[in-house]
Write a protein that holds these residues in place. Structure first.
Motif, PDB file in Angstrom:
ATOM      1  N   VAL A   1       0.821  -1.238   0.117  1.00  0.00           N
ATOM      2  CA  VAL A   1      -0.093   0.111   0.064  1.00  0.00           C
ATOM      3  C   VAL A   1       0.848   1.359  -0.031  1.00  0.00           C
ATOM      4  O   VAL A   1       1.819   1.465   0.891  1.00  0.00           O
ATOM      5  CB  VAL A   1      -0.653  -0.034   1.394  1.00  0.00           C
ATOM      6  N   GLY A   2       0.634   2.292  -1.059  1.00  0.00           N
ATOM      7  CA  GLY A   2       1.025   3.535  -0.757  1.00  0.00           C
ATOM      8  C   GLY A   2       2.309   3.956  -1.556  1.00  0.00           C
ATOM      9  O   GLY A   2       2.718   4.764  -1.640  1.00  0.00           O
ATOM     10  N   LEU A   3       2.960   2.679  -2.195  1.00  0.00           N
ATOM     11  CA  LEU A   3       4.285   3.052  -2.923  1.00  0.00           C
ATOM     12  C   LEU A   3       3.950   3.739  -4.045  1.00  0.00           C
ATOM     13  O   LEU A   3       4.918   4.767  -4.386  1.00  0.00           O
ATOM     14  CB  LEU A   3       4.681   1.658  -3.409  1.00  0.00           C
ATOM     15  N   GLU A   4       3.007   3.899  -4.902  1.00  0.00           N
ATOM     16  CA  GLU A   4       2.820   4.783  -6.031  1.00  0.00           C
ATOM     17  C   GLU A   4       2.810   6.211  -5.581  1.00  0.00           C
ATOM     18  O   GLU A   4       3.408   7.106  -6.138  1.00  0.00           O
ATOM     19  CB  GLU A   4       1.759   4.378  -6.646  1.00  0.00           C
ATOM     20  N   GLU A   5       2.072   6.415  -4.254  1.00  0.00           N
ATOM     21  CA  GLU A   5       2.112   7.777  -3.897  1.00  0.00           C
ATOM     22  C   GLU A   5       3.301   8.478  -3.270  1.00  0.00           C
ATOM     23  O   GLU A   5       3.838   9.569  -3.567  1.00  0.00           O
ATOM     24  CB  GLU A   5       1.156   7.867  -2.543  1.00  0.00           C
ATOM     25  N   ILE A   6       4.238   7.498  -2.805  1.00  0.00           N
ATOM     26  CA  ILE A   6       5.644   7.715  -2.216  1.00  0.00           C
ATOM     27  C   ILE A   6       6.301   8.077  -3.631  1.00  0.00           C
ATOM     28  O   ILE A   6       7.189   9.081  -3.427  1.00  0.00           O
ATOM     29  CB  ILE A   6       6.203   6.717  -1.400  1.00  0.00           C
ATOM     30  N   ARG A   7       6.079   7.401  -4.723  1.00  0.00           N
ATOM     31  CA  ARG A   7       7.270   8.015  -5.660  1.00  0.00           C
ATOM     32  C   ARG A   7       7.029   8.985  -6.107  1.00  0.00           C
ATOM     33  O   ARG A   7       7.954   9.681  -6.782  1.00  0.00           O
ATOM     34  CB  ARG A   7       6.736   6.743  -6.813  1.00  0.00           C
ATOM     35  N   LYS A   8       5.800   9.778  -6.078  1.00  0.00           N
ATOM     36  CA  LYS A   8       5.321  11.078  -6.482  1.00  0.00           C
ATOM     37  C   LYS A   8       6.057  12.017  -5.595  1.00  0.00           C
ATOM     38  O   LYS A   8       6.066  13.346  -5.917  1.00  0.00           O
ATOM     39  CB  LYS A   8       3.903  11.174  -6.360  1.00  0.00           C
ATOM     40  N   MET A   9       6.637  11.629  -4.425  1.00  0.00           N
ATOM     41  CA  MET A   9       7.282  12.780  -3.642  1.00  0.00           C
ATOM     42  C   MET A   9       8.447  13.476  -4.196  1.00  0.00           C
ATOM     43  O   MET A   9       9.509  12.677  -4.763  1.00  0.00           O
ATOM     44  CB  MET A   9       7.622  12.472  -2.185  1.00  0.00           C
ATOM     45  N   SER A  10       8.723  14.829  -4.043  1.00  0.00           N
ATOM     46  CA  SER A  10       9.947  15.532  -4.509  1.00  0.00           C
ATOM     47  C   SER A  10      10.976  15.164  -4.006  1.00  0.00           C
ATOM     48  O   SER A  10      12.163  15.138  -4.544  1.00  0.00           O
ATOM     49  CB  SER A  10       9.567  16.867  -4.730  1.00  0.00           C
ATOM     50  N   CYS A  11      11.144  14.815  -2.799  1.00  0.00           N
ATOM     51  CA  CYS A  11      12.294  14.611  -1.838  1.00  0.00           C
ATOM     52  C   CYS A  11      12.589  13.210  -2.029  1.00  0.00           C
ATOM     53  O   CYS A  11      13.902  12.881  -1.696  1.00  0.00           O
ATOM     54  CB  CYS A  11      12.046  14.828  -0.387  1.00  0.00           C
ATOM     55  N   VAL A  12      12.132  12.397  -2.754  1.00  0.00           N
ATOM     56  CA  VAL A  12      12.618  11.156  -2.900  1.00  0.00           C
ATOM     57  C   VAL A  12      13.837  10.864  -4.014  1.00  0.00           C
ATOM     58  O   VAL A  12      13.546  11.524  -5.082  1.00  0.00           O
ATOM     59  CB  VAL A  12      11.571   9.965  -3.485  1.00  0.00           C
ATOM     60  N   VAL A  13      14.577  10.261  -3.652  1.00  0.00           N
ATOM     61  CA  VAL A  13      15.866  10.118  -4.693  1.00  0.00           C
ATOM     62  C   VAL A  13      15.932   8.851  -5.199  1.00  0.00           C
ATOM     63  O   VAL A  13      16.173   8.880  -6.441  1.00  0.00           O
ATOM     64  CB  VAL A  13      17.392  10.247  -3.696  1.00  0.00           C
ATOM     65  N   GLU A  14      15.490   7.828  -4.494  1.00  0.00           N
ATOM     66  CA  GLU A  14      15.460   6.255  -5.126  1.00  0.00           C
ATOM     67  C   GLU A  14      14.626   5.679  -4.119  1.00  0.00           C
ATOM     68  O   GLU A  14      14.679   6.075  -2.958  1.00  0.00           O
ATOM     69  CB  GLU A  14      16.909   5.847  -5.035  1.00  0.00           C
ATOM     70  N   ILE A  15      14.023   4.568  -4.534  1.00  0.00           N
ATOM     71  CA  ILE A  15      13.499   3.602  -4.088  1.00  0.00           C
ATOM     72  C   ILE A  15      13.977   2.146  -4.458  1.00  0.00           C
ATOM     73  O   ILE A  15      14.028   1.840  -5.477  1.00  0.00           O
ATOM     74  CB  ILE A  15      11.945   3.724  -4.396  1.00  0.00           C
ATOM     75  N   GLN A  16      14.320   1.434  -3.473  1.00  0.00           N
ATOM     76  CA  GLN A  16      14.709   0.083  -3.650  1.00  0.00           C
ATOM     77  C   GLN A  16      13.785  -0.825  -3.195  1.00  0.00           C
ATOM     78  O   GLN A  16      13.072  -0.952  -1.977  1.00  0.00           O
ATOM     79  CB  GLN A  16      15.971  -0.235  -2.843  1.00  0.00           C
ATOM     80  N   GLN A  17      13.140  -1.532  -4.032  1.00  0.00           N
ATOM     81  CA  GLN A  17      12.233  -2.482  -3.657  1.00  0.00           C
ATOM     82  C   GLN A  17      12.811  -4.118  -3.741  1.00  0.00           C
ATOM     83  O   GLN A  17      13.081  -4.557  -4.862  1.00  0.00           O
ATOM     84  CB  GLN A  17      10.921  -2.605  -4.490  1.00  0.00           C
TER      85      GLN A  17
END
Length: 428
Positions: free
Chosen positions: A347-363
């Motif tokens: 839940v919520g991963l797509e919303e997090i991807r839209k955050m401007s502060c996010v540099v990278e997401i490792q899943q």
């Protein structure tokens, strides 16, 4: 034209984090081949080519490289890959920043502590290195003590002991993780854990980052992933003033000239003590370094493999660059709990991807992943890497992450361990 257009790079190991090496090399123009014994390796999907070869089969790797016309070989993140990488590069006459001495000090805890003591780099007192605890050793021990395998990594088989009964049980477990069937018993050091990232360029060294590692109180004494890691460290000023020169003197004395090096330790508010070092990429902090500093270790490792030089800009990198002036960089790790579970929903991963502060997401895992209790220390499902400009923004963004992200089982129950409250990051 990109820097390494027309060049071929072989990456040893196809695990999830290796995807970052692949992408970095591709961004620099290289054609990237991944070698691994596992046909389902995650890095296979992002590489230009995949070689189904065991990393331990040096003869097969050498034959493949010569036939393929490989221009460079590299690896990262896993200690067991260091010696094969060095041996393969040596046979092929290709650049390799790692040296036998560097690998020895990084993978042998006794050798590491011996060298630290020579140069005044603080490490905990050792009671035993071996496969048996004698009565004489029992009498010398002052609890609590920390037990770990002599030649293992990733916190496997390690932990704190508060009495003889716990020591006996933990010691046997540590032996089971050791290739040589030996373990170390040493003083248990406390405080805030930290991790340092150094780069070496032709005998010059720079500390790129010092991340403090924060854990919730319900975690064990030996963990692989923190709940949150954040830089700049609360100990950065003390470290640069009192310890940094000693560590660099040790690196130089050991003949290290190029490459990446990390050091792990604890800061108790007064004293800094080390327990580990490595000569490989050790996490995902390179993404923060790229975003905040304009330099990062992963590009340098790729460059050395293909060109024999980390960077030509070492003199322009400030000696206090690890202070991250005006920036806060965070690794937010979300870890799984339970002993027999299946991920039914993320839940919520797509919303997090839209955050401007996010540099990278490792899943690391997806829906359908089933796990049971095993010898893995931690199971991280997602690592969210962010950069903020103030304490207030850190608290706001981490609160949003904690509120937005969850992993559920088939009954709709959360599979995540306790999330760290962001206010904990700024407590003394």
């Amino acid at each position: 034209m990109k820097e390494f257009e027309g060049k071929k790079l072989l990456v040893l190991g196809g695990f999830t984090l290796a995807c970052d090496i692949v992408r970095a090399a591709q961004n620099l123009g290289a054609c990237v081949i991944v070698a691994d014994y596992n046909p389902e390796s995650p890095a296979k999907d992002v590489a230009d080519k995949f070689a189904l070869i065991s990393i331990l089969d040096i003869d097969a790797l050498e034959k493949f490289c010569r036939e393929e016309g490989v221009d460079g070989v590299t690896t990262g993140f896993v200690d067991i890959l260091l010696k094969p990488c060095y041996e393969l590069c040596h046979r092929l006459g290709l650049p390799c920043y790692m040296t036998p001495k560097m690998i020895e000090v990084s993978t042998n805890k006794v050798e590491f502590k011996t060298e630290c003591n020579k140069y005044g780099v603080p490490v905990p007192q050792t009671y035993l290195v071996g496969g048996e605890i004698t009565e004489e050793i029992y009498q010398k021990i002052s609890y609590p003590v920390f037990v770990k395998p002599l030649d293992s990594s990733g916190s496997r088989g390690a932990g704190v002991c508060y009495n003889r009964e716990e020591l006996d049980a933990r010691f046997e477990e540590a032996l089971s993780y050791s290739v040589s069937h030996n373990a170390i018993i040493e003083d248990y050091i406390t405080g805030r854990e930290f991790l340092l990232d150094y780069i070496a360029v032709d005998g010059e060294f720079r500390l790129l980052s010092m991340f403090d590692r924060y854990m919730t109180p319900d975690r064990g004494s030996a963990v692989n992933y923190s709940n949150i890691s954040m830089t700049p460290s609360k100990a950065i000023d003390k470290y640069l003033a009192e310890i940094n020169d000693k560590v660099i003197a040790m690196f130089k004395g050991l003949g290290f000239k190029d490459g990446v090096l990390f050091m792990q330790g604890y800061f108790d508010g007064n004293k800094i003590t080390f327990f580990e070092m490595g000569c490989r990429l050790g996490g995902s902090y390179y993404n923060h370094q790229r975003a905040c500093l304009g330099h990062n270790a992963i590009d340098m490792v790729v460059r050395y493999a293909l060109k024999g030089i980390m960077t030509e800009e070492i003199q322009s990198i400030p000696t206090d660059i690890a202070k991250y002036k005006g920036k806060y960089a965070l690794d937010c790790d979300y870890l799984l709990k339970g002993s027999d579970e299946t991920i039914a929903q993320i839940v919520g991963l797509e919303e997090i991807r839209k955050m401007s502060c996010v540099v990278e997401i490792q899943q690391f895992h997806d829906v359908g992943y089933h796990y049971v209790k095993d010898r893995t220390v931690d199971k991280c499902v997602v690592d969210v890497e962010i950069v903020c400009n103030s304490r207030e923004e850190v608290i706001e963004k981490v609160n949003y992450l904690n509120k937005t992200f969850d992993v559920l089982n088939e009954e709709g129950e959360s599979l995540l361990i306790t999330k760290l409250e962001p206010e904990e990051l700024f407590k003394d």
